[in-house]
Scaffold this active site. Structure first.
Site, mmCIF file in Angstrom:
data_model
loop_
_atom_site.group_PDB
_atom_site.id
_atom_site.type_symbol
_atom_site.label_atom_id
_atom_site.label_comp_id
_atom_site.label_asym_id
_atom_site.label_seq_id
_atom_site.Cartn_x
_atom_site.Cartn_y
_atom_site.Cartn_z
ATOM 1 N N ASP A 186 0.850 -1.191 0.000
ATOM 2 C CA ASP A 186 0.000 0.000 0.000
ATOM 3 C C ASP A 186 0.886 1.242 0.000
ATOM 4 O O ASP A 186 1.319 1.715 1.051
ATOM 5 C CB ASP A 186 -0.920 0.004 1.213
ATOM 6 C CG ASP A 186 -1.957 1.126 1.156
ATOM 7 O OD1 ASP A 186 -1.761 2.087 0.386
ATOM 8 O OD2 ASP A 186 -2.968 1.034 1.886
ATOM 9 N N HIS A 191 0.372 8.183 3.684
ATOM 10 C CA HIS A 191 1.036 7.571 4.824
ATOM 11 C C HIS A 191 2.545 7.817 4.848
ATOM 12 O O HIS A 191 3.235 7.272 5.716
ATOM 13 C CB HIS A 191 0.731 6.072 4.836
ATOM 14 C CG HIS A 191 -0.728 5.780 4.683
ATOM 15 N ND1 HIS A 191 -1.652 6.107 5.652
ATOM 16 C CD2 HIS A 191 -1.433 5.229 3.655
ATOM 17 C CE1 HIS A 191 -2.865 5.755 5.237
ATOM 18 N NE2 HIS A 191 -2.752 5.222 4.027
ATOM 19 N N ILE A 206 -0.389 9.754 8.231
ATOM 20 C CA ILE A 206 -1.075 8.909 9.203
ATOM 21 C C ILE A 206 -0.799 7.431 8.913
ATOM 22 O O ILE A 206 -0.309 7.071 7.836
ATOM 23 C CB ILE A 206 -2.590 9.178 9.208
ATOM 24 C CG1 ILE A 206 -3.205 8.858 7.831
ATOM 25 C CG2 ILE A 206 -2.870 10.611 9.634
ATOM 26 C CD1 ILE A 206 -4.731 8.962 7.800
ATOM 27 N N GLY A 209 -5.025 2.420 7.677
ATOM 28 C CA GLY A 209 -6.092 1.743 8.408
ATOM 29 C C GLY A 209 -5.866 0.244 8.509
ATOM 30 O O GLY A 209 -6.005 -0.338 9.597
#
Length: 291
Positions: A186, A191, A206, A209
């Site tokens: 990913d 991120h 961040i 998830g």
């Protein structure tokens, strides 16, 4: 900017996905295995420890089954997209290395007012037999893409039991956790790239998830399944707030009956980051949940 609603229900082409022992080891490190105690998760982090066979974390199924839909879901700012929900079910334990055929389908696009919820399902099967390995369902929330007059969708009611959790586990993520997790596939710059993250309204990149989901799944595996992937059946949850790499994660677990549990994950400051948590597993004993 708009979403392509004609994509709903259109099955994507099956894609071959292959993984190796190294891929599984890297994923385990990406979701915190061995963090703080390198001897704790050797079955997931090494392939050559004396007397310990390598195993694969069940939530790695999310990565294996994750492929794009038949075509682009629409024209919108990718910085406004965040994960909203995740479900994974394993129909058998994942081998250390293997190949599956995975097919995705967008199952719904829902108007949430401030944004759109795009839900999809992926099924991964054994190429030789057609038997299911993995089923995943996920939801992506795209801010600013609501208001098109569509169905709002529904959700099952969920409340944690009105008692203290049976287990509460705390682990701190690494400051560089997202940089490690992204190596499992990913590469969303939300991120890793501060400029891209700022476009999405975040002061810094961040955590993914699915990385938070993987941390949580690993804690559930240890607390409820005896750390044995063969006892893991299915897990689901809704993402409610972002995690910054370096944050602590607090997983509260309430055992139910017949191999079920509810869970909730929060940051160290108490902010809930995953709620509506449901877990199914092969129970190790005839545990009776408190009334």
């Amino acid at each position: 900017m708009s979403l392509d609603h004609s994509l709903v229900g259109e099955p994507g082409e099956r894609c071959e996905r292959t993984w190796t022992s190294k891929d599984a080891l890297l994923y385990a490190l990406g979701v915190g295995a061995g963090l703080g105690d390198p001897l704790r998760d050797l079955q997931f982090t090494t392939e050559n420890s004396d007397g310990i066979a390598q195993r694969v974390l069940p939530t790695y199924g999310v990565v294996i089954a994750q492929i794009p839909p038949a075509r682009s879901i629409g024209d919108f700012d990718r910085a406004q997209l965040v994960m909203a929900e995740q479900y994974v079910e394993l129909h058998r334990p994942l081998p250390v290395s293997g190949t599956v055929l995975t097919s995705p389908t967008v199952t719904g696009m829902y108007d949430k007012g401030s944004g759109a919820l795009v839900e999809s399902e992926s099924v991964a099967v054994d190429p030789a037999t057609g038997e299911r390995y993995i089923t995943t369902r996920s939801g992506m929330f795209i801010r600013g893409e609501g208001g098109f007059g569509g169905d709002r969708g529904t959700s099952e009611p969920w409340e944690p039991p009105s008692r203290d959790p049976d287990h509460q586990v705390v682990e701190r993520t690494r400051p560089e956790q997202a940089l490690l997790y992204r190596l499992s596939g990913d590469r969303n710059p939300l991120h890793s790239d501060p400029t891209f993250a700022a476009r999405g309204g975040f002061s810094r990149p961040i955590l993914h998830g699915p990385c938070t989901f993987g941390f949580t799944g690993r804690m559930l595996l240890h607390q409820l399944c005896g750390a044995d992937p063969a006892n893991f059946i299915a897990m689901s949850g809704r993402f409610t707030a972002p995690v910054t790499p370096g944050d602590s994660l607090v997983v509260s677990i309430w055992r139910g009956a017949d191999g079920t549990a509810s869970f909730r994950t929060a940051r160290g400051d108490g902010t809930v980051v995953i709620d509506r948590g449901r877990f199914r597993y092969r129970a190790l004993s005839s545990y009776q949940a408190p009334s």
